[in-house]
Structure formats: structure tokens, C-alpha cells
Design a protein around this motif. Structure first.
Motif: not given
Length: 251
Positions: A19, A23, A46
Motif C-alpha cells: 500500500k 507499493r 492490496s
């Protein structure tokens, strides 16, 4: 740094990579040639969507469930890096979280958990990763601009992030003779999916409020932070170590 080439042949571990900023760093490193291992604390959409995105990119990429605040899980994560990649040239210590708490009501457990999740986890991963790293390797620790502007309700988090700056400077001195560089990225307010999760009116209010604090008059993007992480991880930053790079639009 051309796409696909900046990190060609390099092997990276990015913690907390499913995230937000993490990410973005994972995807940017994979897109610029690195083989990437990342971790997350809970299986959710996610993690699944990141696996799907990485599957479309060249290289060997692994998304592993591990809470790096737990020493045994941090050790297992490093062992999986060794097994999957054979070693590391890049470590990005991005994982870390806290719950806002007024200082007067900040309990011992909350203080200890914040220090463990942000500072101690960084130390344990750096120390454990040394056996997998050699000359030319790069460690990037993620700090925060709260270390110099402060944050009401975040004394515990600010203390942990400030400690990371000093830790990084000393570690850069110690590992320099081994050819290993160590730096900090200190993001300001970054526009992540956490902002999108708010009610639209509240998200707009917060974006406008935080934008007023910066010289550029806007929030930063995940891609802008990730680009700095790629630079620090690459040979292009070969003479950059012990630095705290602020990616904050000048707050």
C-alpha cells in the motif's frame, strides 16, 4: 535513468510494500529492472492486486506475509529473500505505523509498539541483511518530515522517526568502508489511497489544508517518492550516503 535499466540485475527487499509509498517503491523498482521481495501484515485485496501487477513485469518478484515488528518473522523474511533471490543489493525499510495519541494519555504499550515497529524493526532488518549484502549495496530507510516540524498526537512516532535519522548517519559511517550506502527519505504529506478512502468532502478539505503548508501548493505523489528511492538504490547515487532526503514540497 531509463525505464527498465536503473536497477537492472539488483535484488531488493521493500518492507510494507502493498500500500501507499511502499507499493509505489516496489512497482518502480520492478519496472526499472530489480527483482523485488516485499511483505505485508495481513492478506487483503492490496496484496492480491500487487501480486497480479508484479506478475505482468519482468523479473522474479515475491509478496510475502510477514510482520517485521516481530523478530522471528523478520528473520524468516530475510531467509526467504536468500532462498528466492540468493542475496540483496537493496533494502528499503518502509514498514511502520502508529496510532495518534495525546501525550498525556500515551501508554507504555503504545510507546513500545511504535518504537518496535518503526525503529527496532529497521535495526533488526539492517543487521540481519548485512550477510546478504556486499559492496555497492544500498539501504534506504523511510523517515518523515515530522522529525523537524513536529506533530501533536504523534510524539511517539516522531521520536522513532527522529532516531532513524541519527541511526542512519552512524550506520553510513560504519558500513561505508564495506561499500554499503545508507540514506533516509523523509516524505511530507503524500497523496495515497488512504486519502481516497475518506469521504470526498473530507478528502478535499484535507488536501487543500495540507497543500497550503508546502511551497509547491500541493501534496506529493507516491511516484515522486518512489523515484527518489530508485535513485538512492541505483549506482547513480554511488557517492550519496548518510543523507536525509526530504521529499515534502518544502514545508
Amino acid at each position: 535513468m531509463s525505464a527498465g535499466g536503473a536497477l537492472a540485475g539488483r535484488r531488493a527487499l521493500v518492507t510494507g510494500g502493498t500500500k501507499g509509498i511502499g507499493r509505489g517503491v516496489v512497482l518502480a523498482m520492478a519496472q526499472t529492472g530489480a527483482d523485488v521481495v516485499t511483505c505485508h501484515r495481513a492478506d487483503d485485496d492490496s496484496a492480491a492486486s500487487l501480486r497480479a501487477e508484479l506478475a505482468e513485469l519482468p523479473g522474479k518478484h515475491h509478496v510475502i506475509r510477514a510482520d517485521v515488528a516481530q523478530p522471528e518473522q523478520a528473520r524468516r523474511l530475510l531467509a526467504e529473500c536468500e532462498s528466492a533471490l540468493g542475496g540483496l543489493e537493496v533494502l528499503v525499510n518502509n514498514a511502520g505505523a502508529f496510532r495518534p495519541r495525546p501525550y498525556a494519555t500515551l501508554g507504555e504499550d503504545e510507546w513500545a509498539a511504535t518504537i518496535a515497529g518503526n525503529l527496532t524493526a529497521t535495526h533488526q532488518l539492517c543487521q540481519g541483511a548485512l550477510r546478504l549484502m556486499g559492496p555497492g549495496s544500498s539501504i534506504v530507510n523511510v523517515g518523515s518530515t515530522v522529525t523537524f516540524v513536529g506533530m501533536a498526537g504523534g510524539v511517539h512516532y516522531t521520536a522513532a522517526k527522529a532516531a532513524i535519522v541519527g541511526y542512519t548517519r552512524s550506520l553510513a559511517r560504519e558500513l561505508g568502508p564495506d561499500g554499503i550506502r545508507v540514506n533516509v527519505i523523509s516524505p511530507g504529506r503524500i497523496d495515497t489511497e488512504a486519502m481516497d478512502a475518506l469521504e470526498p468532502q473530507e478528502a478535499a478539505r484535507q488536501r487543500a489544508m495540507f497543500a497550503r503548508f508546502t511551497a509547491l501548493g500541493r501534496l506529493g505523489t507516491v511516484a515522486e517518492v518512489a523515484a527518489v528511492a530508485v535513485f538512492l538504490a541505483s549506482p547513480a547515487a554511488g557517492y550519496v550516503t548518510g543523507q536525509n532526503i526530504h521529499v515534502d514540497g518544502c514545508v
